[in-house]
Design a protein around this motif. Structure first.
Motif, PDB file in Angstrom:
ATOM      1  N   ALA A 175       0.841  -1.198   0.000  1.00 14.87           N
ATOM      2  CA  ALA A 175       0.000   0.000   0.000  1.00 14.87           C
ATOM      3  C   ALA A 175       0.875   1.247   0.000  1.00 14.87           C
ATOM      4  O   ALA A 175       0.789   2.091   0.897  1.00 14.87           O
ATOM      5  CB  ALA A 175      -0.921  -0.007   1.219  1.00 14.87           C
ATOM      6  N   PRO A 176       1.744   1.403  -1.004  1.00 17.72           N
ATOM      7  CA  PRO A 176       2.658   2.556  -1.006  1.00 17.72           C
ATOM      8  C   PRO A 176       1.924   3.871  -1.213  1.00 17.72           C
ATOM      9  O   PRO A 176       0.861   3.913  -1.841  1.00 17.72           O
ATOM     10  CB  PRO A 176       3.577   2.243  -2.193  1.00 17.72           C
ATOM     11  CG  PRO A 176       2.754   1.407  -3.106  1.00 17.72           C
ATOM     12  CD  PRO A 176       1.890   0.558  -2.207  1.00 17.72           C
ATOM     13  N   ASN A 177       2.527   4.933  -0.691  1.00 19.22           N
ATOM     14  CA  ASN A 177       1.940   6.266  -0.789  1.00 19.22           C
ATOM     15  C   ASN A 177       2.971   7.220  -1.378  1.00 19.22           C
ATOM     16  O   ASN A 177       3.950   7.556  -0.723  1.00 19.22           O
ATOM     17  CB  ASN A 177       1.491   6.733   0.607  1.00 19.22           C
ATOM     18  CG  ASN A 177       0.894   8.132   0.581  1.00 19.22           C
ATOM     19  OD1 ASN A 177       0.443   8.585  -0.467  1.00 19.22           O
ATOM     20  ND2 ASN A 177       0.903   8.803   1.713  1.00 19.22           N
ATOM     21  N   GLY A 178       2.769   7.645  -2.613  1.00 14.61           N
ATOM     22  CA  GLY A 178       3.683   8.590  -3.223  1.00 14.61           C
ATOM     23  C   GLY A 178       4.684   7.919  -4.142  1.00 14.61           C
ATOM     24  O   GLY A 178       4.878   6.692  -4.115  1.00 14.61           O
ATOM     25  N   PRO A 179       5.362   8.708  -4.978  1.00 10.77           N
ATOM     26  CA  PRO A 179       6.239   8.138  -6.022  1.00 10.77           C
ATOM     27  C   PRO A 179       7.428   7.355  -5.470  1.00 10.77           C
ATOM     28  O   PRO A 179       7.818   6.351  -6.073  1.00 10.77           O
ATOM     29  CB  PRO A 179       6.696   9.366  -6.812  1.00 10.77           C
ATOM     30  CG  PRO A 179       6.471  10.532  -5.905  1.00 10.77           C
ATOM     31  CD  PRO A 179       5.284  10.177  -5.070  1.00 10.77           C
ATOM     32  N   MET A 180       8.015   7.787  -4.350  1.00 10.06           N
ATOM     33  CA  MET A 180       9.169   7.054  -3.817  1.00 10.06           C
ATOM     34  C   MET A 180       8.737   5.718  -3.241  1.00 10.06           C
ATOM     35  O   MET A 180       9.391   4.691  -3.462  1.00 10.06           O
ATOM     36  CB  MET A 180       9.893   7.880  -2.745  1.00 10.06           C
ATOM     37  CG  MET A 180      11.114   7.188  -2.150  1.00 10.06           C
ATOM     38  SD  MET A 180      12.384   6.846  -3.401  1.00 10.06           S
ATOM     39  CE  MET A 180      13.552   5.857  -2.440  1.00 10.06           C
ATOM     40  N   GLU A 181       7.655   5.688  -2.511  1.00 15.69           N
ATOM     41  CA  GLU A 181       7.190   4.430  -1.926  1.00 15.69           C
ATOM     42  C   GLU A 181       6.751   3.457  -3.032  1.00 15.69           C
ATOM     43  O   GLU A 181       6.973   2.245  -2.924  1.00 15.69           O
ATOM     44  CB  GLU A 181       6.059   4.683  -0.934  1.00 15.69           C
ATOM     45  CG  GLU A 181       6.521   5.422   0.327  1.00 15.69           C
ATOM     46  CD  GLU A 181       5.419   5.588   1.357  1.00 15.69           C
ATOM     47  OE1 GLU A 181       4.437   4.819   1.314  1.00 15.69           O
ATOM     48  OE2 GLU A 181       5.549   6.479   2.218  1.00 15.69           O
ATOM     49  N   GLU A 182       6.148   3.965  -4.108  1.00 14.95           N
ATOM     50  CA  GLU A 182       5.776   3.094  -5.231  1.00 14.95           C
ATOM     51  C   GLU A 182       7.029   2.502  -5.876  1.00 14.95           C
ATOM     52  O   GLU A 182       7.060   1.313  -6.235  1.00 14.95           O
ATOM     53  CB  GLU A 182       4.976   3.903  -6.257  1.00 14.95           C
ATOM     54  CG  GLU A 182       3.598   4.323  -5.763  1.00 14.95           C
ATOM     55  CD  GLU A 182       2.932   5.347  -6.683  1.00 14.95           C
ATOM     56  OE1 GLU A 182       3.559   5.696  -7.715  1.00 14.95           O
ATOM     57  OE2 GLU A 182       1.817   5.793  -6.359  1.00 14.95           O
ATOM     58  N   PHE A 183       8.057   3.322  -6.031  1.00 15.75           N
ATOM     59  CA  PHE A 183       9.325   2.852  -6.587  1.00 15.75           C
ATOM     60  C   PHE A 183       9.936   1.768  -5.694  1.00 15.75           C
ATOM     61  O   PHE A 183      10.404   0.730  -6.184  1.00 15.75           O
ATOM     62  CB  PHE A 183      10.264   4.052  -6.724  1.00 15.75           C
ATOM     63  CG  PHE A 183      11.625   3.732  -7.275  1.00 15.75           C
ATOM     64  CD1 PHE A 183      11.792   3.344  -8.598  1.00 15.75           C
ATOM     65  CD2 PHE A 183      12.749   3.833  -6.475  1.00 15.75           C
ATOM     66  CE1 PHE A 183      13.055   3.073  -9.116  1.00 15.75           C
ATOM     67  CE2 PHE A 183      14.019   3.560  -6.969  1.00 15.75           C
ATOM     68  CZ  PHE A 183      14.169   3.174  -8.299  1.00 15.75           C
TER      69      PHE A 183
END
Length: 924
Positions: free
Chosen positions: A513-521
């Motif tokens: 459940a990433p939040n934001g571009p860095m966590e998605e990466f």
């Protein structure tokens, strides 16, 4: 002790706590009741009994660790000692405490229980003698600690008397009594007057004194080092000296001699850099030979470390605020307040802050009081003129000798290339570590922790908790003033930073459940690592090559690159706005505001150029081949099976290139020295490894190279044994070998391990039989003590045994009988991770592995002999030691390849023979 007498002295008394004494041996607990009864309990019985009533002991946290239970209430003598004698050294053992209090050192555990009562009485009696200002300050702090639940408080207050008054901080506001640092005129540019060989030799003689033994190698080394203190002839070409000085040469005083003369002649500091904080302390101790007066030494010699090592007074003040809400921490804060009043320089990590207190009171509780996140507000801070960090920096500018570490030197050079205060003369001791230090300093880590840290630095802490971590707006908002472009850039930077990971990022990434571009990466990196690594369930860190990245990762990298660009641009604008103000308001800016602006610009520039720019470059390359000269990989960092961080990593294949560009080329003179610079396998290439590991091969002019042989007779003073019949992967056999060899040596033994899990397995198997035989066993990763404290204990306790890994193999000085046996569990081959594989390919294949391994063996063997009468046995429990590694050892020392039985007999007989000779010498 007592500065003056007052009428309350006779009302004070020694009040011993009504508590049983507990000494914990490897085979169980030894108890002494207040009535004088002695009893022994098993480990299990001891673990059950300690929770019934608080015992009197030394280092309750270490006891809890060894008993396998949670920390329990106790009358810990270390806390009492730290309160009574702040900033004064004491080893956290019974004999260490006895030495610190000038009491007779105890022998067996029964004697130690008696010592604890005697030590308690001695410390409390000392407190009864405190008078005047010292008593008032101590009693106020003791009362506050007592109200927070400190069980020593009744005894301490009985000795001191009740406080007369306390303010809102409960007497813990120790910063009020600190002196402010004075203002000095700017230092003029240094001269460039040479130091001759003759001058270096004469200064060395002065430091050694008339009765010193003749050591021609040391004098030759000093003369050699003086060549780094000649004026250089060409830009980007320092006078570089590579000096391999064999064990026992005395290189520390050897380079201090010319360095101190150059500093005196030219009005600028020479920076002496080493690899670890422990070695910084050893060099600082050696400077007592140069500066006999402590006051003179305080002015002319300064130990410098990164900001994160020093207590931040504003952090300390804010930790005190909240009154009753902070009661649970006021015991720790009280001990720190006592230390603040006595410390030399505010260094909490490796300085005069007791290292065992970090573990005893909770390392994170204490280290968070340092400036660990770049949150300093400089002259806007109410404690600015008393700040330990600022005081240390200013003293360094006027000092003759600055003792730093490799990491600080490299970071300073990389982030402040135009700083006029950067040194131009260096001595790099433990020079064989320059490659690894440069690898850490000049690598790029695009990870969750790093980007979350950047978010906090820019946008502040958005959790709602009271904290000074309020970001750039709080730190530089007033410096921007009415500048509209600056105010707009600041808000853009804050908004962009909030797209980086926030608290709880690791759990969100792990849970999908990433939040934001860095966590998605990061979530996609985690997927690729788990899919492609060989052991995804390993409790240790795992990694994978980038290769063909998984679907959606390039798109995620592109979104993250744009997000970082949206942060980088306004931050660069902020830097330009502040620089413009420095220029346009040069006449009107006071010095403190100017310094704040310069510090803010430096902090912004560092994060843009050393963090964001490399990260963006990595992201752009994610589908391309790794640029020449670099190695890239993805990894999940784990500790004991727990994920701690993950991300995208890039390192130089040869990190000495940026080191040479940033540090060596701007310097005018550099000494690089170690006992293990060369690889002696092939004489024609013996200096090749030294050049490669130090950056000398990147210089325009070749260095001055020299090897100074050790004065020791290695063939007579040492034995080298390779055990041929112990299976290295059968831990029962390995443990039995360690046990019997340690018993044969009678202690004074160091066990080295290539993996933490192997150390733990051996420790578990040998602790009971060694305790039953009367030996104290200490171990990294097992005892609740830091490495430097463990080494200090091992050095002082002649018959103790220490188990450790790399940190106790390199550069640790343990002279005398305390180290007479060294046992290595197996050949210390390099770990074949992705980074090493790239370097192995670039630097010669299997020959590179051999070279690194020989240097590790050479360093380990060098621990045995530190003084003229030292002796010892080196044992390798790996029958697979190939002959091509044998050049790590002196050629005159025979390598005995024997079975364990013969190895034990050889060890016992050799040590007994040498000790008999020493006894005879002492009698004569």
């Amino acid at each position: 002790m007592a500065d003056n007498h007052d009428s309350t002295t006779e009302n004070r008394r020694v009040l011993l706590p009504d508590a049983p004494v507990l000494v914990l041996g490897g085979d169980g607990g030894y108890w002494l009741t207040p009535d004088g009864e002695v009893a022994k309990t098993s480990v299990q019985q001891t673990a059950a009994r300690v929770v019934d009533a608080p015992p009197l002991l030394i280092h309750r946290l270490n006891y809890a660790r060894r008993l396998g239970i949670n920390p329990f209430p106790a009358f810990d003598l270390l806390e009492l000692y730290a309160f009574a004698f702040p900033a004064r050294h004491c080893l956290p053992t019974a004999r260490g405490l006895a030495r610190a209090l000038n009491l007779s050192p105890p022998g067996n555990p029964e004697e130690q229980t008696l010592l604890f009562f005697e030590a308690t009485n001695s410390i409390l009696k000392f407190l009864t003698g405190l008078n005047g200002k010292n008593r008032k300050e101590a009693s106020a702090i003791a009362m506050t600690m007592g109200q927070a639940g400190w069980n020593w408080a009744p005894a301490v207050l009985a000795a001191l008397g009740l406080p007369e008054s306390r303010d809102r901080y409960g007497g813990l506001d120790a910063w009020r009594a600190l002196p402010e640092w004075p203002d000095y005129a700017p230092e003029p540019p240094p001269d460039d007057i040479a130091v001759s060989e003759f001058e270096a030799r004469e200064r060395l003689k002065e430091m050694l004194g008339d009765n010193a033994e003749s050591r021609p190698q040391q004098a030759d080394f000093s003369a050699l080092a003086s060549h780094a203190f000649l004026p250089r002839d060409q830009a980007d070409a320092p006078n570089l000296v590579l000096a391999e000085a064999g064990t026992g040469t005395g290189k520390t005083l050897g380079y201090i001699a010319p360095a101190s003369i150059w500093a005196e002649k030219n009005g600028a500091a020479v920076w002496i850099s080493t690899y670890t904080k422990n070695l910084q302390r050893q060099i600082d101790d050696e400077l007592n030979r140069l500066y006999h007066d402590p006051a003179e030494k305080s002015e002319k010699a300064v130990v410098r470390k990164g900001r994160e090592n020093y207590l931040c007074l504003l952090n300390f003040e804010e930790a005190l605020q909240g009154g009753a809400a902070a009661r649970t921490e006021q015991i720790t804060l009280g001990l720190i307040a006592r230390w603040i009043s006595a410390t030399r320089d505010g260094d909490m990590v490796g300085g005069d802050f007791p290292s065992w207190l970090l573990e005893l009171e909770g390392r994170s509780r204490i280290t968070r009081l340092a400036d660990r996140r770049g949150e300093c507000i400089y002259s806007a801070c109410p404690h600015y003129r008393k700040c330990f960090i600022e005081k240390s920096g200013r003293k360094a500018r006027k000092a003759d000798i600055v003792i730093a570490n490799h990491a600080l030197v490299m970071i300073n050079g990389a982030t402040r290339p135009d700083d006029p205060f950067l040194p131009r003369r260096y001595v790099f001791d433990e020079g064989h570590h320059l490659f690894d230090a440069a690898d850490s300093a000049f690598s790029a880590h695009l990870t969750g922790q790093e980007t979350a840290e950047l978010r906090r630095w820019v946008a502040g802490n958005d959790t709602g908790r009271k904290s000074r971590m309020r970001g750039l707006e709080n730190r530089i908002g007033d410096l921007i003033g009415d500048d509209e472009a600056g105010a707009e850039a600041l808000q853009k930077a804050i908004r962009a930073a909030r797209k980086l990971p926030s608290d709880g990022w690791l759990a969100r990434v792990r849970d999908g459940a990433p939040n934001g571009p860095m966590e998605e990466f990061l979530a996609l990196i985690r997927t690729q690592v788990l899919a492609r690594c060989k052991q995804p369930d390993s409790p240790y860190s795992i990694e994978c090559a980038i290769g063909e990245v998984i679907p959606r990762l390039p798109e995620a990298a592109d979104r993250l690159n744009k997000a970082l660009g949206a942060l980088s641009t306004p931050m660069a604008t902020l830097g330009k706005v502040l620089i413009t103000r420095l220029d346009e308001e040069a006449e009107d800016l006071d010095s403190t505001t100017r310094f704040r602006i310069e510090a803010a610009v430096q902090g912004i520039s560092r994060r843009v150029s050393l963090n964001i720019a490399p990260w963006r470059s990595m992201l752009k390359d994610i589908e391309e081949p790794t640029p020449d000269g670099f190695v890239d990989w993805f990894a999940i960092d784990r500790l004991a099976g727990r994920d701690m961080d993950l991300g995208f990593y890039r390192s130089y294949i040869d990190p000495t290139k940026p080191f040479a560009d940033v540090i060596l080329k701007p310097a005018h003179g550099v000494v690089v020295t170690s006992a293990t610079l060369r690889d002696n396998y092939e004489e024609t290439e013996s200096w090749q490894s030294a050049d490669m590991r130090t950056g000398a091969h990147h210089m325009v002019l070749p260095p001055l190279r020299a090897h100074l042989a050790s004065p020791f007779d290695f063939a007579a003073q040492t034995r080298i044994v390779v055990v041929t019949d112990v299976r290295r992967d059968h831990m029962k056999e390995v443990s039995a070998a360690y046990r019997e060899l340690f018993l044969a040596s009678g202690g004074g033994a160091l066990g080295l391990f290539t993996a933490i899990w192997r150390l733990r397995a051996v420790h578990e198997n040998i602790k009971a039989p060694l305790a039953a035989a009367g030996f104290d066993l200490y171990a990294q990763h097992q005892d609740a003590l830091d490495t430097s404290t463990l080494v200090d204990i091992f050095r002082e306790e002649e018959n103790s045994i220490l188990l450790g890994t790399d940190a106790v193999r390199d550069g640790v000085d343990v002279p005398g009988r305390s180290l007479r046996l060294l046992v290595f569990d197996r050949i210390p081959w390099p770990r074949p991770d992705i980074k090493h594989k790239a370097r192995k390919k670039a630097f010669g294949g299997s020959k590179y592995d051999d070279k690194l391994t020989r240097l590790k063996l050479k360093q380990a063997y060098g621990r045995l002999l530190r003084r003229e009468n030292d002796f010892g046995v080196f044992v390798m429990l790996d029958s697979m030691l190939p002959s091509r590694l044998a050049s790590a050892f002196p050629p005159e020392v025979e390598i005995h390849r024997v079975g364990l039985k013969e190895a034990i007999a050889l060890t016992r007989n050799f040590i007994a023979e040498k000790e008999q000779v020493l006894r005879k010498i002492s009698l004569d």
